[in-house]
Enzyme design. Structure first.
Site, short mmCIF file in Angstrom:
data_model
loop_
_atom_site.label_atom_id
_atom_site.label_comp_id
_atom_site.label_asym_id
_atom_site.label_seq_id
_atom_site.Cartn_x
_atom_site.Cartn_y
_atom_site.Cartn_z
N LYS A 132 -2.25 54.76 14.22
CA LYS A 132 -0.85 55.18 14.14
C LYS A 132 -0.61 56.14 15.30
CE LYS A 132 2.47 56.97 10.75
NZ LYS A 132 3.54 55.99 10.85
C1 LIG Z 1 4.65 50.41 12.08
C2 LIG Z 1 4.46 50.78 10.66
N1 LIG Z 1 4.05 49.84 9.78
C3 LIG Z 1 3.87 50.13 8.48
C4 LIG Z 1 4.10 51.40 7.98
C5 LIG Z 1 3.89 51.69 6.54
O1 LIG Z 1 2.72 52.47 6.38
P1 LIG Z 1 2.59 53.51 5.19
O2 LIG Z 1 2.86 52.78 3.93
O3 LIG Z 1 1.20 54.02 5.27
O4 LIG Z 1 3.59 54.58 5.44
C6 LIG Z 1 4.54 52.40 8.86
C7 LIG Z 1 4.78 53.76 8.38
O5 LIG Z 1 3.94 54.61 8.47
C8 LIG Z 1 4.70 52.09 10.22
O6 LIG Z 1 5.12 53.03 11.07
#
Ligand SMILES: Cc1ncc(COP(=O)(O)O)c(C=O)c1O
Length: 310
Positions: A157
């Site tokens: 991330k």
């Molecule tokens: C690109 C992306 N995909 C998916 C998610 C969903 O991830 P999470 O459920 O851990 O927040 C996020 C958010 O964090 C994201 O930025």
């Protein structure tokens, strides 16, 4: 965004306005940061953080992929987040840890730049709007393709990945949609700009695998667990674009978006054009746990300690 009192920086609490960086910090030119987004919910027994350890573990994993080394482990990061929410006296909030390469040298090679760890929190409402949660969002398939494998790693991330997300989100917004769905380099469904996606057909749930250029979402994993416990089959598989149009239901998951139904894709009605029954069930199970109205049977919530004055 309403400022709160304190931000955590490298182990110490500083005031909101003191948490600044130099414009020539490595992260500003080169996008060299990793971060997390975590929600703390108001429950009848006080604020509680959703899947705190899993988020902090992902932060450390995201950093590892980019050879970003910093001296805090999962336990220390979790303790910092709890202290932060507590000192800022918020009932519910969004917590944003950021690990960045700071001020030092200006070349691309970042090894001489210090690593700074920050954590802030503030109140944040419903990401795609209150109405989308009950009525469903109107989304489009983006003309932008997600990062191909072995380019920008999507399991990290990383701040830089969100340039791709911004293109997807801005295009959707300009064209009057709530959000965009990106396809991967093979033209298969990947994810939203900040959400994972689930497609339901004939009472089975399908979601793209981690190799489809998605972030391994923590809400994604939670929704899969909730569905399995309801006896619903969940299949991680490649999803062709056209499966979106013939789905009975579609929903997004994410820390910001939580569990948000999708009622149309590219102006085509999905199912009955409103939140479908399986989506509603997963949404109810999810909100029951995070709002503390159903038992936390998976141990997903960490209560925020109440600060007592010395
Ligand atoms: C690109 C992306 N995909 C998916 C998610 C969903 O991830 P999470 O459920 O851990 O927040 C996020 C958010 O964090 C994201 O930025």
């Amino acid at each position: 965004m309403t400022p709160t009192e304190k931000i955590w920086h490298n182990g110490k609490l500083v005031s909101w306005n003191e948490a600044t960086i130099h414009v020539l910090s490595h992260v500003v030119s080169y996008g060299s940061s990793v971060f997390e987004g975590i929600r703390a919910y108001e429950t009848p027994t006080g604020p509680a953080v959703f899947r705190l350890r899993e988020h902090m573990r992902r932060l450390i994993d995201s950093a590892k992929i980019y050879r970003i080394h910093f001296p805090f482990d999962v336990d220390q990061l979790c303790a910092a987040a709890l202290e932060l929410v507590s000192v800022n006296k918020l009932k519910s909030c969004y917590v944003r840890p950021i690990v960045l390469r700071g001020y030092g040298s200006m070349g691309v090679l970042p090894t001489n730049n210090p690593i700074e760890v920050y954590m802030a929190c503030w109140e944040w409402g419903k990401y795609l709007g209150e109405e989308a949660l009950s009525q469903g969002a109107d989304v489009c398939v983006s003309s932008w393709t997600r990062n191909a494998p072995n380019t920008m790693p999507t399991l990290s991330k990383a701040g830089g990945n969100y340039l791709s997300s911004q293109l997807i989100r801005m295009e959707a917004h300009e064209n009057g949609y709530d959000e965009g769905i990106a396809l991967d380099v093979n033209g298969l469904v990947s994810e939203g700009s900040g959400e994972n996606i689930f497609v339901i057909r004939d009472e089975k749930i399908f979601t793209p695998p981690l190799a489809s250029s998605v972030l391994g979402g923590i809400t994604r994993e939670s929704a899969m667990r909730l569905a399995l416990d309801r006896g619903i089959t969940v299949v991680e598989t490649n999803i062709p674009r056209e499966m979106l149009y013939i789905a009975d239901e579609i929903f997004f998951t994410g820390t910001a978006a939580e569990v948000t139904p999708i009622r149309s894709v590219d102006k085509m009605k999905i199912g009955a054009g409103k939140r479908g029954p399986i989506t509603e069930m997963i949404q109810k199970d999810f909100f029951g746990i995070v709002n503390g109205t159903s038992p936390d049977k998976y141990g997903w919530l960490t209560p925020v300690p109440v600060l007592t004055k010395a």
